[in-house]
Design a protein around this motif. Structure first.
Motif, PDB file in Angstrom:
ATOM      1  N   THR A 183       0.931  -1.429   0.078  1.00 36.87           N
ATOM      2  CA  THR A 183       0.048  -0.131   0.098  1.00 36.87           C
ATOM      3  C   THR A 183       0.882   1.286   0.192  1.00 36.87           C
ATOM      4  O   THR A 183       0.723   2.235  -0.745  1.00 36.87           O
ATOM      5  CB  THR A 183      -0.831  -0.103   1.103  1.00 36.87           C
ATOM      6  OG1 THR A 183      -1.611  -1.328   1.251  1.00 36.87           O
ATOM      7  CG2 THR A 183      -1.919   1.095   1.228  1.00 36.87           C
ATOM      8  N   THR A 184       2.096   1.185   0.669  1.00 36.97           N
ATOM      9  CA  THR A 184       2.847   2.304   0.795  1.00 36.97           C
ATOM     10  C   THR A 184       3.362   2.732  -0.850  1.00 36.97           C
ATOM     11  O   THR A 184       3.412   3.808  -1.252  1.00 36.97           O
ATOM     12  CB  THR A 184       4.061   2.075   1.563  1.00 36.97           C
ATOM     13  OG1 THR A 184       3.600   1.781   3.014  1.00 36.97           O
ATOM     14  CG2 THR A 184       4.920   3.135   1.618  1.00 36.97           C
ATOM     15  N   ASN A 198       0.435   3.980  -2.905  1.00 37.06           N
ATOM     16  CA  ASN A 198       0.296   5.467  -2.524  1.00 37.06           C
ATOM     17  C   ASN A 198       1.187   6.528  -3.067  1.00 37.06           C
ATOM     18  O   ASN A 198       1.131   7.649  -3.350  1.00 37.06           O
ATOM     19  CB  ASN A 198       0.244   5.538  -0.877  1.00 37.06           C
ATOM     20  CG  ASN A 198      -1.363   5.340  -0.272  1.00 37.06           C
ATOM     21  OD1 ASN A 198      -2.237   6.209  -0.681  1.00 37.06           O
ATOM     22  ND2 ASN A 198      -1.556   3.924   0.237  1.00 37.06           N
ATOM     23  N   LEU A 258       0.320  10.157  -3.711  1.00 31.42           N
ATOM     24  CA  LEU A 258      -0.479  10.870  -2.154  1.00 31.42           C
ATOM     25  C   LEU A 258       0.741  10.778  -1.292  1.00 31.42           C
ATOM     26  O   LEU A 258       0.824  11.668  -0.257  1.00 31.42           O
ATOM     27  CB  LEU A 258      -1.285   9.779  -1.881  1.00 31.42           C
ATOM     28  CG  LEU A 258      -2.839   9.913  -2.308  1.00 31.42           C
ATOM     29  CD1 LEU A 258      -3.824   8.910  -1.659  1.00 31.42           C
ATOM     30  CD2 LEU A 258      -3.461  11.037  -1.826  1.00 31.42           C
ATOM     31  N   LEU A 259       1.929  10.308  -1.423  1.00 29.94           N
ATOM     32  CA  LEU A 259       2.830   9.838  -0.531  1.00 29.94           C
ATOM     33  C   LEU A 259       4.197  10.131  -1.049  1.00 29.94           C
ATOM     34  O   LEU A 259       4.608   9.461  -2.073  1.00 29.94           O
ATOM     35  CB  LEU A 259       2.725   8.340   0.133  1.00 29.94           C
ATOM     36  CG  LEU A 259       3.583   8.207   1.220  1.00 29.94           C
ATOM     37  CD1 LEU A 259       3.276   8.791   2.457  1.00 29.94           C
ATOM     38  CD2 LEU A 259       3.546   6.560   1.487  1.00 29.94           C
ATOM     39  N   SER A 311      -2.685  16.538  -7.793  1.00 23.46           N
ATOM     40  CA  SER A 311      -4.309  16.220  -7.915  1.00 23.46           C
ATOM     41  C   SER A 311      -4.775  16.007  -9.053  1.00 23.46           C
ATOM     42  O   SER A 311      -5.268  15.204  -9.190  1.00 23.46           O
ATOM     43  CB  SER A 311      -4.958  17.393  -7.200  1.00 23.46           C
ATOM     44  OG  SER A 311      -4.411  17.641  -5.761  1.00 23.46           O
ATOM     45  N   ARG A 366      -3.804  12.794 -10.447  1.00 21.05           N
ATOM     46  CA  ARG A 366      -4.449  11.747  -9.763  1.00 21.05           C
ATOM     47  C   ARG A 366      -5.869  11.600 -10.256  1.00 21.05           C
ATOM     48  O   ARG A 366      -6.547  10.552 -10.524  1.00 21.05           O
ATOM     49  CB  ARG A 366      -4.658  11.720  -8.250  1.00 21.05           C
ATOM     50  CG  ARG A 366      -4.249  10.749  -7.468  1.00 21.05           C
ATOM     51  CD  ARG A 366      -4.078  11.037  -5.836  1.00 21.05           C
ATOM     52  NE  ARG A 366      -4.539  12.312  -5.306  1.00 21.05           N
ATOM     53  CZ  ARG A 366      -3.663  13.116  -4.809  1.00 21.05           C
ATOM     54  NH1 ARG A 366      -2.408  13.017  -5.052  1.00 21.05           N
ATOM     55  NH2 ARG A 366      -4.045  14.127  -4.392  1.00 21.05           N
ATOM     56  N   TYR A 400      -8.437   5.002  -8.570  1.00 23.11           N
ATOM     57  CA  TYR A 400      -7.713   4.320  -7.409  1.00 23.11           C
ATOM     58  C   TYR A 400      -9.116   3.489  -6.768  1.00 23.11           C
ATOM     59  O   TYR A 400     -10.177   3.968  -6.340  1.00 23.11           O
ATOM     60  CB  TYR A 400      -7.091   5.529  -6.385  1.00 23.11           C
ATOM     61  CG  TYR A 400      -6.302   4.794  -5.272  1.00 23.11           C
ATOM     62  CD1 TYR A 400      -5.005   4.884  -5.583  1.00 23.11           C
ATOM     63  CD2 TYR A 400      -6.649   3.710  -4.308  1.00 23.11           C
ATOM     64  CE1 TYR A 400      -4.123   4.616  -4.473  1.00 23.11           C
ATOM     65  CE2 TYR A 400      -5.782   3.290  -3.803  1.00 23.11           C
ATOM     66  CZ  TYR A 400      -4.314   3.705  -3.552  1.00 23.11           C
ATOM     67  OH  TYR A 400      -3.488   3.208  -2.767  1.00 23.11           O
ATOM     68  N   GLN A 421      -9.687   1.701  -3.436  1.00 21.90           N
ATOM     69  CA  GLN A 421      -9.154   1.886  -2.054  1.00 21.90           C
ATOM     70  C   GLN A 421      -9.291   0.228  -1.391  1.00 21.90           C
ATOM     71  O   GLN A 421     -10.358  -0.163  -1.561  1.00 21.90           O
ATOM     72  CB  GLN A 421      -9.430   2.760  -1.348  1.00 21.90           C
ATOM     73  CG  GLN A 421      -8.758   3.118  -0.099  1.00 21.90           C
ATOM     74  CD  GLN A 421      -9.547   4.350   0.741  1.00 21.90           C
ATOM     75  OE1 GLN A 421     -10.169   5.121   0.118  1.00 21.90           O
ATOM     76  NE2 GLN A 421      -9.273   4.228   2.073  1.00 21.90           N
ATOM     77  N   GLN A 422      -8.145   0.173  -0.486  1.00 23.04           N
ATOM     78  CA  GLN A 422      -8.719  -0.931   0.363  1.00 23.04           C
ATOM     79  C   GLN A 422      -9.791  -0.820   1.330  1.00 23.04           C
ATOM     80  O   GLN A 422     -10.058   0.292   1.841  1.00 23.04           O
ATOM     81  CB  GLN A 422      -7.422  -1.579   1.066  1.00 23.04           C
ATOM     82  CG  GLN A 422      -7.185  -2.827   1.752  1.00 23.04           C
ATOM     83  CD  GLN A 422      -6.061  -3.033   2.764  1.00 23.04           C
ATOM     84  OE1 GLN A 422      -6.107  -3.884   3.545  1.00 23.04           O
ATOM     85  NE2 GLN A 422      -4.920  -2.636   1.968  1.00 23.04           N
ATOM     86  N   ASP A 432      -6.074  -1.706  -4.558  1.00 24.23           N
ATOM     87  CA  ASP A 432      -5.392  -2.105  -3.362  1.00 24.23           C
ATOM     88  C   ASP A 432      -6.362  -3.199  -2.801  1.00 24.23           C
ATOM     89  O   ASP A 432      -7.362  -2.928  -2.028  1.00 24.23           O
ATOM     90  CB  ASP A 432      -5.148  -0.903  -2.361  1.00 24.23           C
ATOM     91  CG  ASP A 432      -4.231  -1.459  -1.272  1.00 24.23           C
ATOM     92  OD1 ASP A 432      -3.725  -2.277  -1.292  1.00 24.23           O
ATOM     93  OD2 ASP A 432      -3.992  -0.536  -0.454  1.00 24.23           O
TER      94      ASP A 432
END
Lengths: 229, 402
Positions: free
Chosen positions: A46-47, A50, A55-56, A79, A82, A88, A90-91, A166
């Motif tokens: 996940t890191t 992201n 995002l990260l 942004s 993205r 995306y 997400q989990q 994810d």
């Protein structure tokens, strides 16, 4: 769109010591590709996702979007990237409880000034994914599989170049998980690139390039010929 | 076009609407602040207009009344509390001739036991049409003279012009109405002194304190040469005739300044309370907003994940704050209106202050000002929260929510 991930590293502090959540990860993703990334929970998948979505921020390394470093962009451009290029999934539960399923799907379309009819687009996606009857339902009223389909529709509303998912089947039963994978397969065949993180080895056998993440270390597991079998 | 609804405002409104309990406390707090501010400013305006009217419409520079009746005369003038007090009429000619007096007109006060117009006793005021400078300027439909059986009614007397009114066993025709003054004049009925004396002649029991009413008056309203000080001339009149005719002096300026002082104290109190509540509301809004937004970090992270810019998220939160505060303010204004407008008379009677109703335009102006203050306060109060919340770590927040 071509995405190149070069030597990404992200470190975190745990107590007095530091550890690498992602260490020196590199791979690339082209239009229509399918990359699955397997690994145990907490291995850094996940890191990495992201960071790929902007995002990260990594501690070192770079992500090149058609040759431009993603992290040299300001918040607006990142942004926009993205919103336009990435879908995306997400989990867990990621739909907004205040909005109906239809409005959840339409939302990304309206985060930027766009011409066109989001309603027609969203309804088309609902029909494609077989969830037209859920348009006016609120997320709290939907099952796990239904939520995942709506999340997929939301990821696709802006016709992204890449869908990042994810753990898309982590909390689904076998039949529903299979249906979701079939949807991925169909969309990938239509040219949508997928980057899917999972701890389910079954999913990694779906095809494309399979990566393995182990304690932040990314290695190429195998490359299958037929995406999603 | 269904697409038209998907705006930032619509989304903010949707977020507020779908979480009514979360936002109700905030809206209620803003509502209380707005009700105090709106109610207070309307009451202040009513008092201000009453004060304006008081200085405009007293008309006289000094009033001369029987000794010991100064407070009763003020109560009759300001609040229309019926009062009956008398002094000998000879004093009038002496006052008229006094150096520095430019005009003097007598009035005779009578309190009705009941009248067809009113639930309570009304003040009946006899005035001298020839020398009067107090009543005639404020009669709505200017009349040259009152005929027999005609009266002028104060603005709060329920009988309109042309209608009949009944008191002391006699029916009178209302020839004209007075403009609203905010003073005791509004609840009084006016008739020529000659007609009032005739009424008392026919009904000797009406006034038992005096044997021959025609020899008496209740007060003398006096105009003083503008070059001289009303207080100085009034005091000179008192020195000359106070003992002989048993007189007392009311200087109009004193009534106005006394009332102005009380009004100022009340206005200051209202605005201090409103400012205190506003400061409290500002702090609490800021605090509650910070708590509720922190609880919503996961939701806000989803927006970021979908490609919302920080500035977009900040605008969304500020619109939400605006809608909550504007909604609360609107409710507060409505609640205050339900109290202030129907109960103004009661409020000011208990405060013993003159007042005049404000126009719809002025009320709307106050309402808009309060709405604007509340509408701006909300987004301002949450500025710090918005700043910090748009800079949180989206990745970790999303992970915490998993």
């Amino acid at each position: 769109m071509r995405l190149r991930i070069n030597h990404l590293t992200k470190r975190y502090q745990r107590g007095d010591s530091w550890f690498d959540a992602v260490r020196n990860a590199s791979f690339s993703l082209d239009d229509g590709a399918l990359v699955s990334m397997v690994g145990r929970s907490g291995s850094g998948k996940t890191t990495l996702l992201n960071m790929v979505s902007g995002l990260l921020c990594p501690d070192s390394g770079e992500i090149l979007v058609d040759g431009i470093n993603l992290f040299s962009m300001d918040d607006k451009k990142r942004s926009d990237f993205r919103n336009e290029k990435i879908g995306y999934i997400q989990q867990g539960r990621s739909l907004l409880g205040n909005l109906t399923a239809l409005d959840n799907v339409r939302l990304p379309f309206h985060l930027q000034r766009r011409s066109g009819d989001s309603l027609q687009r969203a309804r088309g996606l609902f029909a494609d994914l077989g969830v037209s009857h859920l348009e006016n339902s609120y997320p709290a009223e939907l099952s796990g599989g239904e939520l995942r389909r709506i999340a997929l529709a939301r990821a696709l509303i802006n016709a992204p170049a890449i869908v990042i998912a994810d753990e898309p089947t982590s909390d689904l039963d076998i039949d529903t998980a299979h249906e979701i994978l079939e949807l991925f397969s169909r969309l990938n065949a239509q040219g949508v690139a997928f980057l899917v993180a999972t701890h389910d080895p079954e999913l990694s056998r779906c095809g494309g390039m399979a990566l393995k993440m182990d304690a932040g270390e990314l290695t190429k597991a195998t490359e299958l010929l037929s995406p999603f079998g | 076009m269904a697409d038209k609804k998907f705006t930032l405002h619509w989304l903010a409104l949707q977020n507020v609407r779908r979480k009514p309990y979360r936002n109700l406390g905030l809206a209620a707090l803003v509502g209380i602040f707005s009700a105090i501010l709106f109610g207070g400013s309307i009451l202040n305006s009513q008092l201000g207009k009453g004060l304006e009217s008081l200085s405009d419409r007293l008309g006289a520079d000094v009033l001369i009344v029987p000794y010991g009746h100064e407070q009763i005369a003020k109560a009759a003038l300001l609040r229309g509390e019926p009062g009956t007090y008398y002094m000998r009429k000879e004093a009038l000619s002496r006052i008229r001739e006094f150096p520095g007096v430019t005009a003097a007109t007598p009035q005779f006060f009578l309190a009705s036991l009941s009248a067809s117009c009113c639930a309570e006793r009304v003040q009946i005021i006899g005035f001298d049409p020839d020398s009067d400078f107090l009543i005639r300027p404020w009669i709505q439909n200017k009349i040259t003279q009152l005929r027999d059986g005609e009266v002028v009614a104060g603005s709060k007397i329920r009988a309109g012009a042309g209608e009949e009114i009944f008191f002391f066993e006699t029916t009178y025709r209302v020839a004209a109405k007075m403009d609203a003054t905010g003073l005791g004049l509004d609840t009084s009925i006016f008739m020529p002194l000659s007609a009032l004396y005739a009424l008392m002649r026919d009904n000797p029991d009406i006034v038992r304190q005096i044997d021959s009413p025609e020899q008496y008056i209740s007060s003398v309203a006096v105009k003083i040469d503008p070059a001289l000080s009303p207080r100085d001339v009034g005091n000179a009149v008192m020195r000359a005739y106070a003992i002989e005719y048993n007189l007392d002096l009311i200087v109009a300026e004193t009534i106005v300044s006394e009332t102005a002082r009380r009004l100022h104290t009340l206005s200051a109190a209202v605005y201090w309370i409103a400012a205190g509540v506003w400061a409290l509301a500002f702090l609490v809004i800021s605090l509650i907003f910070s708590v509720t937004v922190s609880e919503r970090k996961h939701e806000l992270s989803v927006y970021r994940l979908l490609g919302a810019q920080r500035s977009w998220l900040a605008r969304l939160l500020q619109w939400e704050a605006f809608f909550i505060c504007a909604g609360g303010a609107l409710a507060g204004i409505l609640a205050a209106s339900c109290v202030v407008f129907p109960f103004s008379a009661l409020i000011f009677t208990s405060l013993k202050l003159p007042y005049l109703g404000v126009s719809g335009l002025m009320a709307a102006g106050h309402a808009l000002s309060v709405l604007a203050i509340a509408g701006v306060s909300g987004p301002l109060a949450c500025l710090n929260t918005v700043w910090s919340v748009t800079r949180f770590d989206v990745y970790n927040t999303l992970r915490e929510g998993e």
